[in-house]
Design a protein around this motif. Structure first.
Motif, PDB file in Angstrom:
ATOM      1  N   ILE A   3       0.711  -1.046  -0.019  1.00 59.65           N
ATOM      2  CA  ILE A   3      -0.117  -0.032   0.203  1.00 59.65           C
ATOM      3  C   ILE A   3       0.976   1.468   0.159  1.00 59.65           C
ATOM      4  CG2 ILE A   3      -1.698   1.157   1.219  1.00 59.65           C
ATOM      5  CD1 ILE A   3      -2.718  -1.315   2.479  1.00 59.65           C
ATOM      6  N   GLN A  25       0.535   4.021   9.122  1.00 59.25           N
ATOM      7  CA  GLN A  25       1.556   3.070   8.825  1.00 59.25           C
ATOM      8  C   GLN A  25       1.155   1.691   9.759  1.00 59.25           C
ATOM      9  OE1 GLN A  25       5.341   3.344   7.648  1.00 59.25           O
ATOM     10  NE2 GLN A  25       4.962   4.448   5.918  1.00 59.25           N
ATOM     11  N   LEU A  28      -2.296  -0.061   9.367  1.00 58.10           N
ATOM     12  CA  LEU A  28      -2.277  -1.073   8.350  1.00 58.10           C
ATOM     13  C   LEU A  28      -1.397  -2.337   8.522  1.00 58.10           C
ATOM     14  CD1 LEU A  28      -2.249   1.872   5.277  1.00 58.10           C
ATOM     15  CD2 LEU A  28      -4.152   0.402   6.079  1.00 58.10           C
ATOM     16  N   HIS A  33      -0.848  -5.651   6.264  1.00 60.56           N
ATOM     17  CA  HIS A  33      -0.332  -5.122   5.007  1.00 60.56           C
ATOM     18  C   HIS A  33       1.049  -4.687   4.935  1.00 60.56           C
ATOM     19  CE1 HIS A  33      -4.481  -5.344   3.401  1.00 60.56           C
ATOM     20  NE2 HIS A  33      -4.699  -5.034   4.600  1.00 60.56           N
ATOM     21  N   PRO A  35       2.447  -1.108   4.220  1.00 52.88           N
ATOM     22  CA  PRO A  35       2.478  -0.044   3.589  1.00 52.88           C
ATOM     23  C   PRO A  35       3.862   0.961   3.574  1.00 52.88           C
ATOM     24  CG  PRO A  35       2.068   0.117   6.160  1.00 52.88           C
ATOM     25  CD  PRO A  35       2.268  -1.425   5.651  1.00 52.88           C
ATOM     26  N   LEU A 364     -12.526  -1.592   5.906  1.00 50.29           N
ATOM     27  CA  LEU A 364     -11.339  -1.639   5.258  1.00 50.29           C
ATOM     28  C   LEU A 364     -11.018  -3.044   4.655  1.00 50.29           C
ATOM     29  CD1 LEU A 364      -8.683   0.292   7.485  1.00 50.29           C
ATOM     30  CD2 LEU A 364      -9.495   0.957   5.108  1.00 50.29           C
ATOM     31  N   GLU A 370      -8.002  -8.909   3.729  1.00 55.02           N
ATOM     32  CA  GLU A 370      -6.934  -8.856   4.826  1.00 55.02           C
ATOM     33  C   GLU A 370      -6.000  -9.985   4.432  1.00 55.02           C
ATOM     34  OE1 GLU A 370      -7.493 -10.430   9.585  1.00 55.02           O
ATOM     35  OE2 GLU A 370      -9.235 -10.545   8.002  1.00 55.02           O
TER      36      GLU A 370
END
Length: 371
Positions: A3, A25, A28, A33, A35, A364, A370
Motif C-alpha cells: 500500500i 502505517q 495498516l 499489509h 504500507p 477496510l 485482509e
C-alpha cells in the motif's frame, strides 16, 4: 498487500503531520499489509508554471502569498536554530520510498503498489486540486481510496468550479472516506454518495504504540502544556490571557509553538517523543491544534481547544461532537476555566474509540481485504 501512501510528510515542526503518518502505517501493518510512504515532493515541480497558475491567473492571492513567503522564511530559520529532529523520527519509524518524486516523475514512473491511499491530513486543501493527492497515477488495476482526508478549514473557494474538477478524480476511487462533516458535504456535491466519515488514524492504534516512542518524564511539577499553531491573531484568545490563566491556577506553563507562531513568551522545541511526553504528563492542555486535541483525548488529559478566527473549525467540531466534548471548545477565557473544571468519563470515550476502530477495520477489510 503493498500500500503506497500519499500524504504530507516534510514538515520540521508539525507534530500531527508525522504522527498521523506513523499511526496510519502502524494501523495498516496490524491488518497484515505492507504500507510505505511515497515521498512526493511537489516543490520539485516547475516553479514558473506553478506561479502562473496560482498567482498570475488569480492576482488577488499575491499579497497573501508574499506574506506567507515571509513567514515561511522565518519558520525555516527558526527550525534550523531549534532542531526538533523530525527527519530522525521519519527515518526511524516510517517506511518510505528512496526517491522523492516530482509530479511528472510520479505520473510517468510511480512505485508499484496493490493499493494507493491518500490521507489523512488536509491533503485536499489546495486552491487548485492537485491530481497526485487524488491518486491520479499508477496502475489502473490498483485499488484507490482516501483515509480520513480533509479539505481543511475555512476554504471559501470550495464552490462549483472546484467540485467539477474533483468529481472525475473521486469517481475513480474504490472508497472515499473523510475526516469531517464539511468534507462529507463536498463529496456529496461531487456525486460521491457512498462517502464515509472515518476517524483520524491517530485515534485507531493502541496507546502502547505511542508509549513505545516516549522520552523521559518531563518532571514531577504540575504544568499546563500550551501547544499553538500559526499566528496569534488567527485564534480567538490571545497568549496574554492564556498565560494569565495558567498563572492563576498556580502551575507552570510549557509552551510549544509551530508553523509561524512567534511571540514574546519562552518556548520549548521538543522532538516528537518529547512532545508526546509533554501531553501525557500535562495537568491541562490548551491548544488550537486538531492533533493537539486528539492526543489530549487519547492520553485522558483535561484540555481546552481554542478555535480559529474566520475558520469553521470543522475538524475539531466533528471530533469533539462524537465524544460529547463540545464544552471543551473555548471561544472566550471563561470557557477555558469551564473546560479545566469539567470531569470527563474517559471510559465512555475509550468505548466510542473501540467501536469506531471495529467499524473502520470491518470496512477496510471489505474494500482492500485482509492479508
Amino acid at each position: 498487500m503493498k500500500i503506497g501512501i500519499i500524504t504530507f510528510w516534510s514538515s520540521k515542526d508539525n507534530y500531527g503531520q508525522l504522527l498521523q503518518l506513523f499511526a496510519l502505517q502502524t494501523f495498516l501493518k496490524e491488518l497484515g499489509h505492507e504500507p510505505f510512504l511515497i515521498r512526493y515532493g511537489f516543490w520539485k515541480d516547475d516553479l514558473i508554471s506553478k506561479l502562473f497558475k496560482e498567482y498570475f491567473l488569480l492576482p488577488w492571492r499575491i499579497p497573501r502569498a508574499i506574506k506567507n513567503k515571509i513567514t515561511e522564511r522565518k519558520v525555516y530559520k527558526s527550525n534550523i536554530v531549534h532542531e526538533r529532529k523530525f527527519a530522525d523520527f521519519l527515518s526511524e519509524n516510517i517506511l518510505y520510498t528512496e526517491q522523492v518524486y516530482s509530479t511528472k516523475e510520479l505520473i510517468q514512473n510511480p512505485p508499484a503498489a496493490d493499493c494507493y491511499i491518500t490521507g489523512s491530513d488536509q491533503v485536499w486543501g489546495a486552491l487548485n486540486p492537485n491530481p497526485i493527492f487524488f491518486l491520479q497515477f499508477g496502475s489502473k488495476e490498483s485499488k484507490r481510496f482516501s483515509f480520513a482526508a480533509s479539505f481543511g478549514d475555512g476554504n471559501s473557494f470550495l464552490k462549483d468550479r472546484y467540485i467539477y474538477k474533483i468529481t472525475s478524480y473521486l469517481k475513480g476511487f474504490d472508497m472515499v472516506t473523510v475526516r469531517d462533516y464539511k468534507a462529507l458535504e463536498i463529496c456529496k456535491k461531487a456525486g460521491i454518495n457512498g462517502c464515509v466519515l472515518f476517524p483520524d488514524p491517530t485515534l485507531l492504534i493502541d496507546m502502547s504504540n505511542y508509549n513505545s516512542l516516549l522520552s523521559s518524564n518531563p518532571g514531577t511539577d504540575k504544568y499546563c502544556l500550551v501547544y499553538m499553531l500559526e499566528e496569534e491573531q488567527k485564534t480567538k484568545i490571545d497568549m496574554d490571557d492564556i498565560a494569565a490563566f495558567v498563572k492563576s491556577i498556580g502551575i507552570k506553563m510549557i509552551y510549544v509553538a509551530s508553523q509561524g507562531r512567534f511571540d514574546k513568551y519562552i518556548k520549548q522545541y521538543p522532538t516528537i517523543p518529547q512532545f508526546l511526553s509533554y501531553v501525557k504528563n500535562a495537568d491541562f492542555v490548551i491548544t488550537n491544534s486538531f492533533h493537539g486535541t486528539v492526543f489530549s483525548i487519547m492520553y485522558h488529559r483535561k484540555f481546552a481547544v481554542i478555535p480559529k478566527k474566520g475558520g469553521n473549525n470543522t475538524r475539531v467540531d466533528t471530533l469533539l461532537s462524537q465524544y460529547g466534548l463540545q464544552k471543551h471548545i473555548a471561544k472566550k477565557l471563561p470557557m477555558i476555566i469551564a473546560a479545566y473544571n469539567d470531569i470527563v468519563d474517559w471510559n465512555l470515550v475509550d468505548d466510542i474509540n473501540q467501536k469506531k476502530k471495529k467499524e473502520t477495520v470491518a470496512l477496510l477489510k471489505k474494500v482492500i481485504g485482509e492479508e
